[in-house]
Enzyme design. Sequence first.
Site, mmCIF file in Angstrom:
data_model
loop_
_atom_site.group_PDB
_atom_site.id
_atom_site.type_symbol
_atom_site.label_atom_id
_atom_site.label_comp_id
_atom_site.label_asym_id
_atom_site.label_seq_id
_atom_site.Cartn_x
_atom_site.Cartn_y
_atom_site.Cartn_z
ATOM 1 N N SER A 1 -61.740 10.338 -64.479
ATOM 2 C CA SER A 1 -61.786 11.064 -65.754
ATOM 3 C C SER A 1 -62.326 12.476 -65.647
ATOM 4 O O SER A 1 -62.261 13.228 -66.626
ATOM 5 C CB SER A 1 -62.622 10.276 -66.765
ATOM 6 N N ASP B 1 -55.723 5.415 -81.291
ATOM 7 C CA ASP B 1 -55.901 4.657 -80.051
ATOM 8 C C ASP B 1 -56.252 3.210 -80.380
ATOM 9 O O ASP B 1 -57.372 2.914 -80.800
ATOM 10 C CB ASP B 1 -57.024 5.285 -79.213
ATOM 11 N N ASP C 1 -56.737 1.251 -72.171
ATOM 12 C CA ASP C 1 -57.861 2.182 -72.260
ATOM 13 C C ASP C 1 -59.086 1.468 -71.697
ATOM 14 O O ASP C 1 -59.147 0.227 -71.685
ATOM 15 C CB ASP C 1 -58.098 2.571 -73.716
ATOM 16 N N HIS D 1 -60.380 3.618 -79.578
ATOM 17 C CA HIS D 1 -61.265 4.604 -80.192
ATOM 18 C C HIS D 1 -60.797 5.037 -81.570
ATOM 19 O O HIS D 1 -61.360 5.960 -82.173
ATOM 20 C CB HIS D 1 -61.375 5.850 -79.293
ATOM 21 N N CYS E 1 -61.354 9.144 -73.623
ATOM 22 C CA CYS E 1 -60.293 8.253 -74.088
ATOM 23 C C CYS E 1 -59.071 8.324 -73.175
ATOM 24 O O CYS E 1 -58.397 9.357 -73.080
ATOM 25 C CB CYS E 1 -59.904 8.626 -75.523
#
Length: 620
Positions: A327, A351, A366, A372, A385
Site C-alpha cells: 500500500s 466499498d 479489500d 469502508h 482502501c
Amino acid sequence: MRFNKPIHNEHVQSRLHNFRLNLLIVLMIILSLVLVLRLAYLQISEFKRYETLSLKNQMSIIPIAPPRGIILDKNGVVLAENIPVYVLEIIPERVKNLPQTLAKLRTLLPSITDEDIDNFNRARKQNRSFVPIPFKLKLSQEEVAIFASNQYQFSGVSIKARLMRYYPLGEVTAHILGYVGRINVQELRQVDPTNYRATNFIGKSGIEKFYEDILHGEVGYQQVETDVSGRTLRVLNKQNPVSGEKLYLTIDARLQRVAYEAMKDKRGAVVALNTRGGDILAMVSAPSFDPNAFVNGISASDYNKLAMARDRPLYNRAVRGLYPPASTIKPFMGLAGLETGVIDTHFSIYDPGWYRLPGVSHPYRDWKKTGHGHINLKRAITVSCDTYFYHLGHKMGISAMEDFLVQFGFGQLTHVDLHEEAAGLVPNKHWKRQSKGLPWYPGDTIITSIGQGFMLVSPLQLANATASMSQKGQRYRPHLLHKSIQSDQGEAHEYKILEEYPMKLKDENYWTIIADAMHSVIVSNEGTGYRFGRNPPYSVAAKTGTAQVFGGKQYERVRKIRYEDIPEYLRDHSLIIAFAPVEEPEIAIAVMVENDFAASNVARKVMDAYFEFKKSDTQS
C-alpha cells in the site's frame, strides 16, 4: 741377433719441432685474443647488467604500500581506519627450502593455520619472488618475541609493522562501508598491478569497493642494502607513497546507530534521506555482520555459516532487497489518477469490501472484510482502501500506471554509489510475455494497483521516491559520498549534487492534495499509521503497507489462523514511507520489516532521533 737402428733426419725433426712450436704459439695467441675479447665484452658491453646483478646481492628495491584513505561520517566520526599490526612476511627468493621453512614456522607459532598457508601460496603465485608476502597477520606481542629470538634460523623471513583496516562501528555500518579482503588473481587483472605491488588487500564491497581507486593511493619504493639473509641494513633511497583520499560520507553515525538498534533482532531495511539533495543520512540492512572478520581473512567454515544462514546477513536488503511495495504505492497511484484525469478529488466509490471486474465473478477483496462505505481519494489513502485503488487501476490501465511510476524511479537503478544495487520491476504486458510466456490479464492490473503481484521495489527506491514526492517532483540522485580530501595535499573535492529530470504536473496543487492525505494517515483516528503514533512533536506525512509473502488459496487459509500461530517466515512484511515536516520537508524515510508489523515503530524511533539531534546540534 742384429737390430736395425732408425736413421735420424735432423732436418725433418727440426721442421716438425718448429711446426709444433708455431702451432702452440698461434693457439696461445688465439686463446689470449678470445680471453681479451671476452673480458672486453663483459667489462664494456655487459657492464650494466653485471653491475645490477652485483648490486642485487646487496641491495633490493622494495615497494611501499600506501596508507589506505580513512572514512568518516558527516560529523567527522571515524567509520574506517588503519591500525598498526605486526605481520610475518616472507620473501620467497631468499628462502632455500620454502616447505621446510613453513613447517618450522608452524611449529614455532602454533596459531598458524592451514588457511594461512593456503593464502600465502595463492599470494605467492600472484607476485614475483622478490616481493615480500604476508604469511601471518596480527601477531601478538608474545609471538613477536618468540620469532625475534629465533629469527636467525629463518633466512628471508621477517616481522614488519603494517597498517590494517579496522571498522570501529562493526555491524552498524557493515553494509554501507563493505570491507577489504585479500586481493585475488581476477581482481589483480582489473587494476594497475604496478600500483598494487605492495598491496595485499582491496575493497570487496560497499564504499570500500566503489571508491577503491581514490581510497587506495599510490605505491612508493625504497632502495635498501641487505645482508645475505635479506635483512635490511640501511635505506639508500626512498620515494614515499601517496596516501589514499580521506572520505566524508553523508550519513550521521548517531542516526545510523539508532536505526541499527531499532532493527535489532529483525530482518529488513531502513533508508533515511535528506530530501533537499539526496544525502543518505542512514542506511541499515538487518541482520548485519562484522566486517572486521573479513579483513584478516575469514575461515571457510565461518564464511559458509554467514553465506548459508537463513537470515542472510551478508545480503544488503537496503539496495538489493526487492519487495512488493504494497500500500505504500497508493499515494503515487492517487497522484497518477489525478494527473491522467482518471479521477479528481470529488471522485468517490462505495466499498462493500470487494471489487469485481465487469463480467467477472471473481471478487478482489479489500483488507477490511466489511468495506469502508463511501470513500474518496483522501480517505482511500488515509484508511488504505484497496477497493478504491482497484477501481482506479482498472480505469487507468497498466500502460498509464507504468509510464507514471517509472518517473519516480521505480523499476530503475538509482545509481547510488554502491555496486550492489538492484533495479526492481514495474511490470507491463511486454515483460510478462517475455518472462512468463503469458498474456497480461486485467487481474494483473488490479493487484499491481495496490503494490502486489509482480511489482518489486527496493527500500532505497521507496525512500528516494518519497523524497521526490515531498519536494513536489524535484528529484536528486541518492548518494553516500559527501566530500573527499587528498590527505597529502589537503585539497577537498565536494560531491556534486546531481538533479534528476523533475516531474511536472498539470496542476501543482496535486502534490499538496496527496501530502495532505498522507498527513491524515498519521493524525486521523481511522488512519493506518497508528503504530507510528498520533501526536508526534513534528508534522509527518506517511503511508503504511502490508506485503503478502504468498497469495492465492494458501493466503486465504493463513488469514483464518490466529496471528500468533502463523509460522514467522509466513507472516506478512510491514512497510512505511514518510517525510517530515510536512510544511518544509527535510527527511524522507522508508522502512521494510520482514514477517513483522514493526515498520512504523522503527520509523518513529529514527525520525524522533533525527529531530532530537538537529535540536541539540542547533543549541550547541
